[in-house]
Scaffold this active site. Sequence first.
Site, short mmCIF file in Angstrom:
data_model
loop_
_atom_site.label_atom_id
_atom_site.label_comp_id
_atom_site.label_asym_id
_atom_site.label_seq_id
_atom_site.Cartn_x
_atom_site.Cartn_y
_atom_site.Cartn_z
N LYS A 51 0.84 -1.21 0.00
CA LYS A 51 0.00 0.00 0.00
C LYS A 51 0.87 1.25 0.00
O LYS A 51 1.95 1.27 0.60
CB LYS A 51 -0.91 -0.03 1.23
CG LYS A 51 -1.99 1.06 1.25
CD LYS A 51 -2.91 0.87 2.45
CE LYS A 51 -3.98 1.94 2.54
NZ LYS A 51 -4.88 1.74 3.70
N SER B 180 -9.75 2.00 2.84
CA SER B 180 -8.83 2.74 1.98
C SER B 180 -7.85 1.84 1.22
O SER B 180 -7.20 2.28 0.27
CB SER B 180 -8.03 3.74 2.82
OG SER B 180 -7.22 3.07 3.78
N SER C 130 -10.18 -0.45 7.06
CA SER C 130 -9.61 -0.22 5.73
C SER C 130 -8.93 -1.43 5.10
O SER C 130 -8.54 -1.37 3.94
CB SER C 130 -8.63 0.95 5.77
OG SER C 130 -9.31 2.16 5.97
#
Length: 447
Positions: free
Chosen positions: A49, A124, A148
Amino acid sequence: MITLKEALTKSKEELAQLRAELEEKAKASDINAYVGFESSGEGVPILIKDNIQVKGWSVTSASKILQGYIAPYEATAIKNLKSKGMMAFGRANMDEFAMGSTTESSFYGITKNPHDTSRVPGGSSGGSAAAVAAGIAIAALGSDTGGSIRQPAAYCGVVGMKPTYGRVSRYGLAAYASSLDQIGPITQNVEDAAILYDAIKGHDEKDSTSADFEIEDIANNMDPDRKLTIAVIDNYISEADEDVQKAYADTVKSLEAAGHTVVHKNMQNTKYDIATYYILATAEAATNLARFDGVRYGARAESNTTEELFFNTRSEGFGEEVKRRILLGNFVLSSGFYDAYYLKAQKVRHLIQDEFNAIFDECDLILSPVAPSVAPKIGANEDPLEMYKSDMYTIAINLAGLPAISLPVAKNDEGMPVGLQLIAKKFDEKTLFDGALSMERAVNYQK
């Protein structure tokens, strides 16, 4: 797609070929899950990420304000990963500074759900989940502040695990809300999640909130035949839509058929969880993001004075959702409102923790929805408050610092995945994975 467990048995030559194939597939994909193709070291490729530091890589948290920033050091999770025969490979798209539930707020554009490209992948960590679901990543690391990891995993039909707060070092993770953030795995199955969790966990002196004790690895010691007492939260499920309710009821039957004991409980209204979370998370975000001022990191706006530099850089560099949360955070911390909002939210946080502890006095695990619906259409949640409601089932786990794992259990009539989560008491990841592996086998989800 080859699993993480299988990939760890491959030779260097086979892994080099695998990385080349993944990069080719990712570049040909139209879901915008990758935003960069850097690689670091040798080993099994793990997608990272865009808010986790990998030395020498661009790391931007999917924000305009961090364009041009190169990580000068390595996150502890990445160091741990490399010590276990894995490597960082590729950058995953995300909501800007992890603030969102759809991956629509990214500077790099929207990520699409591979099951239906007209829908969001969640957020996210939407890029991480979408890439694993699409077969263009073997496994990925995400971060979970209020769901997330688990929510995009549920939307995309993969496994997402949030460790106990303090179990995985936050050193090298761009801070959103420091008392809530945790790095965790997104994988194709429960066993791979345990392998990746084992690789990144552990005490870290560089993280003052890191738990200072070691526990045995889990992946080689899971017991799916262990019989557990699992709580179902009756008043939670009534707030979910019909697809989720049906999947929940069917999963409860499957768990009972597998020999687990199911007990029925109630918890306080989720509206208190949502209010508490968004007061505390935005307060911490406003403080953490104060460092991005055009002086020390990334992009810098044209300015004539220092005041203009701060104002112009932050106005141009932050997206609308980030600005919204900074404003809310500064408001709840301001004089005259601190006691009414922030202090009260901290008290409610303790009540939430106490409520979970009371259930765990009688039960091993809690079964809960992850989201109230399947993945919505892109652009459907134009009202931020509606987007915030999609976190209603996940944020309490972060407020209490508990471990949880989301796994797919069914598909609706449109072929969209439905995910449910298991929750365990602090530092009891062993029970969490035992229950998750048993549940995975019981529901027999077909990808």
